[in-house]
Design a protein around this motif. Structure first.
Motif, mmCIF file in Angstrom:
data_model
loop_
_atom_site.group_PDB
_atom_site.id
_atom_site.type_symbol
_atom_site.label_atom_id
_atom_site.label_comp_id
_atom_site.label_asym_id
_atom_site.label_seq_id
_atom_site.Cartn_x
_atom_site.Cartn_y
_atom_site.Cartn_z
ATOM 1 N N THR A 259 48.722 106.872 63.100
ATOM 2 C CA THR A 259 49.476 107.923 62.418
ATOM 3 C C THR A 259 50.867 107.459 61.968
ATOM 4 O O THR A 259 51.701 108.276 61.582
ATOM 5 N N GLY A 260 51.151 106.145 62.024
ATOM 6 C CA GLY A 260 52.350 105.577 61.397
ATOM 7 C C GLY A 260 53.515 105.259 62.317
ATOM 8 O O GLY A 260 54.438 104.529 61.932
ATOM 9 N N GLN A 261 53.525 105.819 63.530
ATOM 10 C CA GLN A 261 54.664 105.559 64.429
ATOM 11 C C GLN A 261 54.560 104.164 65.054
ATOM 12 O O GLN A 261 53.454 103.682 65.311
ATOM 13 N N ILE A 262 55.734 103.559 65.325
ATOM 14 C CA ILE A 262 55.748 102.333 66.138
ATOM 15 C C ILE A 262 55.875 102.783 67.598
ATOM 16 O O ILE A 262 56.756 103.584 67.931
ATOM 17 N N VAL A 263 54.957 102.293 68.426
ATOM 18 C CA VAL A 263 54.984 102.645 69.854
ATOM 19 C C VAL A 263 55.294 101.365 70.616
ATOM 20 O O VAL A 263 54.711 100.325 70.314
ATOM 21 N N PHE A 264 56.181 101.440 71.594
ATOM 22 C CA PHE A 264 56.561 100.200 72.283
ATOM 23 C C PHE A 264 56.922 100.417 73.735
ATOM 24 O O PHE A 264 57.176 101.532 74.183
ATOM 25 N N CYS A 265 56.980 99.287 74.433
ATOM 26 C CA CYS A 265 57.026 99.321 75.888
ATOM 27 C C CYS A 265 57.638 98.026 76.385
ATOM 28 O O CYS A 265 57.555 97.008 75.699
ATOM 29 N N ILE A 266 58.226 98.061 77.562
ATOM 30 C CA ILE A 266 58.815 96.837 78.121
ATOM 31 C C ILE A 266 58.362 96.667 79.569
ATOM 32 O O ILE A 266 58.065 97.660 80.234
ATOM 33 N N THR A 267 58.279 95.426 80.010
ATOM 34 C CA THR A 267 57.982 95.171 81.427
ATOM 35 C C THR A 267 59.292 94.817 82.107
ATOM 36 O O THR A 267 59.862 93.745 81.833
ATOM 37 N N PRO A 268 59.806 95.709 82.951
ATOM 38 C CA PRO A 268 61.103 95.424 83.566
ATOM 39 C C PRO A 268 61.035 94.246 84.540
ATOM 40 O O PRO A 268 59.999 94.003 85.147
ATOM 41 N N SER A 269 62.119 93.521 84.634
ATOM 42 C CA SER A 269 62.195 92.417 85.593
ATOM 43 C C SER A 269 63.578 92.446 86.250
ATOM 44 O O SER A 269 64.577 92.359 85.539
ATOM 45 N N PRO A 270 63.657 92.625 87.565
ATOM 46 C CA PRO A 270 62.541 92.775 88.495
ATOM 47 C C PRO A 270 61.851 94.131 88.329
ATOM 48 O O PRO A 270 62.377 95.011 87.645
ATOM 49 N N ASN A 271 60.696 94.287 88.992
ATOM 50 C CA ASN A 271 59.948 95.550 88.929
ATOM 51 C C ASN A 271 60.817 96.703 89.419
ATOM 52 O O ASN A 271 61.693 96.520 90.265
ATOM 53 N N LEU A 272 60.547 97.894 88.864
ATOM 54 C CA LEU A 272 61.256 99.104 89.324
ATOM 55 C C LEU A 272 60.296 99.910 90.195
ATOM 56 O O LEU A 272 59.567 100.769 89.705
ATOM 57 N N TRP A 273 60.257 99.570 91.475
ATOM 58 C CA TRP A 273 59.297 100.214 92.378
ATOM 59 C C TRP A 273 59.670 101.664 92.613
ATOM 60 O O TRP A 273 60.838 102.013 92.674
ATOM 61 N N GLY A 274 58.671 102.518 92.745
ATOM 62 C CA GLY A 274 58.917 103.917 93.079
ATOM 63 C C GLY A 274 58.410 104.843 91.994
ATOM 64 O O GLY A 274 57.859 104.407 90.987
ATOM 65 N N GLU A 275 58.618 106.125 92.233
ATOM 66 C CA GLU A 275 58.035 107.139 91.351
ATOM 67 C C GLU A 275 59.058 107.792 90.435
ATOM 68 O O GLU A 275 58.807 108.846 89.873
ATOM 69 N N ASP A 276 60.250 107.175 90.323
ATOM 70 C CA ASP A 276 61.291 107.773 89.486
ATOM 71 C C ASP A 276 60.891 107.665 88.012
ATOM 72 O O ASP A 276 60.814 106.571 87.462
ATOM 73 N N CYS A 277 60.614 108.780 87.376
ATOM 74 C CA CYS A 277 60.183 108.774 85.972
ATOM 75 C C CYS A 277 61.263 109.315 85.037
ATOM 76 O O CYS A 277 60.962 109.758 83.927
ATOM 77 N N ARG A 278 62.522 109.276 85.492
ATOM 78 C CA ARG A 278 63.591 109.678 84.567
ATOM 79 C C ARG A 278 63.869 108.538 83.589
ATOM 80 O O ARG A 278 63.915 107.373 83.992
ATOM 81 N N GLU A 279 64.072 108.880 82.309
ATOM 82 C CA GLU A 279 64.375 107.834 81.337
ATOM 83 C C GLU A 279 65.745 107.225 81.646
ATOM 84 O O GLU A 279 66.596 107.892 82.216
ATOM 85 N N THR A 280 65.939 105.976 81.195
ATOM 86 C CA THR A 280 67.220 105.316 81.454
ATOM 87 C C THR A 280 67.953 105.057 80.131
ATOM 88 O O THR A 280 67.329 105.035 79.073
ATOM 89 N N SER A 281 69.254 104.822 80.235
ATOM 90 C CA SER A 281 69.994 104.475 79.017
ATOM 91 C C SER A 281 69.949 102.970 78.767
ATOM 92 O O SER A 281 70.379 102.491 77.723
#
Ligand SMILES: Cc1cc2nc3c(=O)[nH]c(=O)nc-3n(C[C@H](O)[C@H](O)[C@H](O)COP(=O)(O)OP(=O)(O)OC[C@H]3O[C@@H](n4cnc5c(N)ncnc54)[C@H](O)[C@@H]3O)c2cc1C
Length: 383
Positions: A259-281
């Motif tokens: 549908t035209g959008q660019i979708v993207f993702c990053i693999t954090p290093s080091p890993n961010l363990w835990g269930e915190d799903c708040r977005e970061t700046s």
């Protein structure tokens, strides 16, 4: 008490296609999820990348089968899951990545994967907007693709129900009845249900459910952030993956959705363990810089939304699939890491063969690799 052949805990990327395959095999199937509808756990955080280009035989075989299912779904069942056979590309701007990717080809090709190394000029024909400065080339696998995670799950959910599978939402599994060393059913906050087979498909929340039958399963939630832009005219075909590690991130990947959008993702290093799903700046400035560096044309596109979700990680980066030694009848399908959507349909069929005791030799080989009782000593090369 209602009785079933199989109860699946978790209507996610894996539990829902598994319900479809079990119902198709004629088994009375109940799926229980504590959320309000199918795919509301990690599934809805996925960006929709679907590939078979992995580095081990189990994931390659399962995902080749998944790709068959995704690519023929619309013709077979009529639902548009926004599947695009757009391919995957891994870019190399340095000799280090060139060597890693070329070494992987030697593992991938014998499994019949359609993947090749392309030198700079041929690679630029596939992805003309890549930054040519310093580009050495990359691998390209044209049969991989992408689809909408929400539409995929909705399609499996609809057809699983059509075939007779039952779903109970807003219901939390609180206990497993395993009297006498064999599974007899589950307890929830709303009732009890009987079954000879109970499948733990609870994703990033699988560990407490395994503890209920005395099993220690090494699945840990690992937080990953993603984003989507405004929709623009099509200009980018394959998923672009850049595996160069930099401070703060191991790799990142992006593609243009149907549908035209660019979708993207990053693999954090080091890993961010835990269930915190708040977005970061931190996420957006970090990934945007990297993306504009490999594709300068992205500089002016507007980001519409960011979100964070959980990878159900295992110590070696491979899923955990297999029967518990005890209690009998308890089946683990957990630890999908960053690939649960692409593994789901292939795994669903494998689970149906396990439950029906109808395994092929190649199934057994995959199950040895994915066994809950392995040493977890290896390391997946393309997590
Ligand atoms: C940012 C991001 C991008 C990703 N991109 C991709 C991608 O491009 N391609 C890909 O293949 N994968 C991707 N993934 C990974 C993918 O989302 C996961 O691997 C996958 O969703 C895991 O599937 P699952 O079925 O194991 O878990 P889930 O989909 O999370 O399902 C588990 C379900 O179990 C339920 N549950 C848990 N405990 C209980 C309980 N006690 N009682 C009742 N219900 C319970 C939960 O509510 C949940 O619905 C991405 C993940 C993230 C975070």
């Amino acid at each position: 008490m209602a009785n079933y052949d199989v109860i699946i805990i978790g209507a996610g990327s894996v539990g829902t296609p598994t319900a479809f395959s079990l119902a198709e095999a004629g088994l009375r199937t109940l799926v229980i999820d504590r959320r309000a509808s199918a795919g509301q756990g990690s599934n809805k955080a996925a960006i929709g990348g679907l590939r078979a280009t992995h580095s081990d035989p189990a994931k390659i075989r399962l995902c080749l089968r998944s790709l068959d299912i995704f690519s023929t779904w619309k013709a077979k069942y009529g639902d548009d899951i926004e599947w695009q056979k757009a391919g995957y590309s891994f870019v190399a701007y340095r000799e280090r990545e060139e060597k890693i990717l070329k070494d992987l080809l030697a593992i991938q090709k014998p499994f019949g994967l359609n993947i090749d190394w392309l030198d700079r000029d041929d690679f630029l024909k596939v992805i003309p907007d890549l930054n040519p400065d310093g580009l050495i080339g990359g691998t390209f696998s044209p049969n991989d693709g992408n689809a909408s995670p929400l539409l995929v799950l909705h399609a499996f959910y609809t057809h699983a129900r059509r075939l007779g599978a039952e779903f109970r939402f807003n219901e939390n599994v609180t206990g497993i009845d395993a009297a006498g060393g064999r599974v007899r059913g589950v307890k929830t906050d709303q009732g009890e249900y009987g079954a000879d087979v109970v499948i733990n498909a609870a994703g990033a929340w699988a560990t407490p459910l395994a503890k209920m039958v005395g099993m220690d399963v090494p699945v840990k939630p690992d937080s990953h952030e993603a984003a989507i832009t405004e929709a623009v005219a099509p200009f980018l075909k394959p998923m672009v993956v850049d595996i160069r590690p930099v401070t703060g991130s191991a790799n990142y990947y992006f593609y243009q959705h149907a549908t035209g959008q660019i979708v993207f993702c990053i693999t954090p290093s080091p890993n961010l363990w835990g269930e915190d799903c708040r977005e970061t700046s931190e996420f957006l400035p970090m990934v945007a810089r990297r993306m504009v560096d490999v594709m300068p044309r992205l500089a002016n596109i507007r980001v519409r939304r960011t979100w964070r979700g959980l990878y159900p990680m295992t110590p070696d980066g491979f899923p955990i699939v297999g029967w518990a030694k005890e209690p009998e009848g308890y089946l683990l399908v957990v630890g999908m890491c960053g690939q649960g959507l692409m593994l789901g349909p292939g795994l669903g069929e494998l689970i149906a063969r396990m439950v029906k005791h109808d395994l092929a030799e190649s199934d057994q080989e995959m199950l040895n690799i994915l066994s809950p009782y392995r040493q977890f000593a290896g390391q997946e090369k393309l997590k």
